[in-house]
Design a protein around this motif. Structure first.
Motif, PDB file in Angstrom:
ATOM      1  N   VAL A  73     -84.575   2.360 -68.088  1.00 47.53           N
ATOM      2  CA  VAL A  73     -85.405   1.921 -69.214  1.00 47.53           C
ATOM      3  C   VAL A  73     -86.873   1.870 -68.784  1.00 47.53           C
ATOM      4  CG1 VAL A  73     -85.741   0.155 -70.975  1.00 47.53           C
ATOM      5  CG2 VAL A  73     -83.465   0.521 -69.994  1.00 47.53           C
ATOM      6  N   GLU A  74     -87.765   2.421 -69.613  1.00 53.80           N
ATOM      7  CA  GLU A  74     -89.202   2.374 -69.366  1.00 53.80           C
ATOM      8  C   GLU A  74     -89.913   1.871 -70.616  1.00 53.80           C
ATOM      9  OE1 GLU A  74     -90.865   5.947 -67.821  1.00 53.80           O
ATOM     10  OE2 GLU A  74     -89.148   6.376 -66.518  1.00 53.80           O
ATOM     11  N   ALA A  75     -91.097   1.265 -70.413  1.00 53.99           N
ATOM     12  CA  ALA A  75     -91.849   0.707 -71.542  1.00 53.99           C
ATOM     13  C   ALA A  75     -92.155   1.778 -72.585  1.00 53.99           C
ATOM     14  CB  ALA A  75     -93.139   0.059 -71.037  1.00 53.99           C
ATOM     15  N   ARG A  76     -92.480   2.978 -72.141  1.00 56.35           N
ATOM     16  CA  ARG A  76     -92.879   4.039 -73.070  1.00 56.35           C
ATOM     17  C   ARG A  76     -91.717   4.568 -73.909  1.00 56.35           C
ATOM     18  NH1 ARG A  76     -91.532   9.045 -70.945  1.00 56.35           N
ATOM     19  NH2 ARG A  76     -90.885   9.048 -68.750  1.00 56.35           N
ATOM     20  N   GLU A  83     -93.886  -8.580 -79.386  1.00 52.37           N
ATOM     21  CA  GLU A  83     -92.812  -8.184 -78.493  1.00 52.37           C
ATOM     22  C   GLU A  83     -91.510  -8.101 -79.273  1.00 52.37           C
ATOM     23  OE1 GLU A  83     -92.744 -11.235 -75.489  1.00 52.37           O
ATOM     24  OE2 GLU A  83     -91.201 -12.363 -76.561  1.00 52.37           O
ATOM     25  N   VAL A  84     -90.588  -7.314 -78.744  1.00 55.45           N
ATOM     26  CA  VAL A  84     -89.271  -7.183 -79.356  1.00 55.45           C
ATOM     27  C   VAL A  84     -88.233  -7.193 -78.237  1.00 55.45           C
ATOM     28  CG1 VAL A  84     -89.412  -4.655 -79.356  1.00 55.45           C
ATOM     29  CG2 VAL A  84     -87.792  -5.799 -80.866  1.00 55.45           C
ATOM     30  N   PHE A 133     -95.973  -5.186 -77.066  1.00 51.60           N
ATOM     31  CA  PHE A 133     -96.856  -4.255 -77.770  1.00 51.60           C
ATOM     32  C   PHE A 133     -98.231  -4.883 -77.987  1.00 51.60           C
ATOM     33  CE2 PHE A 133     -92.575  -3.033 -79.018  1.00 51.60           C
ATOM     34  CZ  PHE A 133     -92.615  -1.651 -78.922  1.00 51.60           C
ATOM     35  N   ALA A 134     -99.230  -4.025 -78.153  1.00 55.44           N
ATOM     36  CA  ALA A 134    -100.543  -4.498 -78.578  1.00 55.44           C
ATOM     37  C   ALA A 134    -100.420  -5.000 -80.012  1.00 55.44           C
ATOM     38  CB  ALA A 134    -101.560  -3.362 -78.500  1.00 55.44           C
ATOM     39  N   PRO A 178     -96.621   3.653 -77.757  1.00 55.22           N
ATOM     40  CA  PRO A 178     -95.631   3.136 -76.807  1.00 55.22           C
ATOM     41  C   PRO A 178     -95.885   1.671 -76.452  1.00 55.22           C
ATOM     42  CG  PRO A 178     -96.491   5.258 -76.084  1.00 55.22           C
ATOM     43  CD  PRO A 178     -97.367   4.798 -77.206  1.00 55.22           C
ATOM     44  N   ALA A 179     -94.829   0.986 -76.065  1.00 58.84           N
ATOM     45  CA  ALA A 179     -94.945  -0.402 -75.610  1.00 58.84           C
ATOM     46  C   ALA A 179     -95.819  -0.462 -74.365  1.00 58.84           C
ATOM     47  CB  ALA A 179     -93.563  -0.974 -75.323  1.00 58.84           C
TER      48      ALA A 179
END
Length: 358
Positions: free
Chosen positions: A255-258, A243-244, A281-282, A266-267
């Motif tokens: 704001v979106e994860a992608r 994660e960041v 993130f994976a 993408p996150a």
């Protein structure tokens, strides 16, 4: 190499390895406090701030005032205009009142004599084109009409055709400030000196109270786009990257994860609000990592006219090196141990990951 030298060399390697692990653990423990301190330092040094509002006329300010026993002006320039001279008006602090409230200027002789009261005051504006919103906060009883540089901008419980002896069109009790937009008056502002003029109204000549207490504030035009001022972990060597946390220079929306990718992927998750957001993130493979924003995002600040975030700026790409802490090991051998062989000219080893130096 002599035996003593070999033992000494091995001991040094052991100590260095132990020191590295202790340092890594310490950095992981204090990473978030350091991140917060660094973020605060950046805000202090760069002067990043969302405070674009300011008061033009505060509560309790001194105004020029004129009791409504007779008209304040009979010919041009009229009392609401900027070039009108109010040199013969009295001066006093707001609120202007009788029968209610406290402090300010107590009006004597208004009840049963006149129903209106006039006040005016100048204020300075350096750059009218940089004002995005103009707002009136006012405590009043029972009505008012407001002009900016001679243009009527706002009113409450005021008649359309205003006279010296006009009455408020409705009853309104004082005791709390109400907010009115004066955005329609922004176009009438000029650089330098401006005039706001207010006429207050009572419902009847015999009304038991009257209050007029204005405050004028503005919001400056926000033309600054949001930028990222800190990320955790910081670019460079990392032992883990799942994660960041991203901190923007101001609260953002959309704001979106992608929106954020790691090596083009993408996150998977997103949490946060305001100026701080966490992307999940994976687990990536060890090696070089590139953290980059998508070509197009919907991220903007919260300004009335939103400013978009530019994720394609060179400074918005961040590089990492994910350390591999797991030593390679053999997961398969051919021929397999214990197998009866008539001859063996080669052995195939399958490691858990690519290796070198064999």
């Amino acid at each position: 190499m002599a035996t003593d030298d070999f033992v000494c060399f091995t001991f040094v390697l052991f100590v260095l390895n132990l020191a590295w692990k202790m340092l890594s653990l310490t950095l992981m423990t204090i990473r978030k406090p350091l991140f917060l301190v660094a973020s605060l330092w950046l805000v202090m040094v760069t002067g990043v701030s969302n405070a674009r509002s300011a008061t033009l006329i505060p509560t309790g300010a001194t105004w020029s005032y004129w009791p409504g026993e007779e008209a304040p002006s009979l010919q041009a320039p009229f009392w609401v205009e900027a070039n009108f001279s109010d040199a013969n008006w009295q001066e006093g602090p707001a609120p202007f009142r009788y029968g209610d409230g406290e402090g300010g200027t107590l009006i004597e002789g208004m009840q049963n004599t006149y129903s209106t009261f006039f006040i005016r005051r100048s204020f300075q504006v350096a750059a009218p084109d940089q004002i995005e919103a103009l707002t009136l906060h006012i405590d009043y009883d029972d009505g008012f009409a407001l002009w900016i540089n001679g243009r009527r901008v706002r009113s409450a419980n005021a008649p359309n055709a205003i006279q010296l002896d006009s009455l408020a069109t409705g009853s309104h009790e004082s005791g709390a400030f109400e907010t009115f937009s004066l955005d329609a008056g922004i176009e009438h502002l000029v650089p330098g000196r401006n005039i706001v003029a207010i006429q207050g109204f009572n419902t009847t000549l015999g009304s038991s109270d009257f209050v007029l207490h204005p405050e004028l504030v503005y919001e400056g035009l926000d033309a600054e786009a949001p930028v990222v001022i800190a990320v955790d972990p910081a670019p460079g060597l990392v032992e883990d990257f799942r994660e960041v946390t991203v901190q923007f220079s101001e609260p953002v929306q959309g704001v979106e994860a992608r929106d954020l990718t790691l090596n083009g992927v993408p996150a998977q998750s997103l949490s946060g609000r305001g100026d701080t957001w966490r992307f999940g993130f994976a687990p990536p493979e060890p090696g070089s990592l590139t953290l980059r924003w998508e070509q197009e995002t919907g991220i903007t600040d919260l300004a009335r006219t939103p400013n978009p975030f530019d994720g394609q700026a060179a400074s918005e790409t961040r590089l990492y090196q994910l350390l591999d802490e797991n030593a390679p090991h053999i997961i398969d051998i051919f021929p397999r141990p214990g197998q009866a062989l008539s001859a063996c000219s080669s052995v195939r080893l399958l490691f858990s990951e690519p290796i070198q130096g064999l």
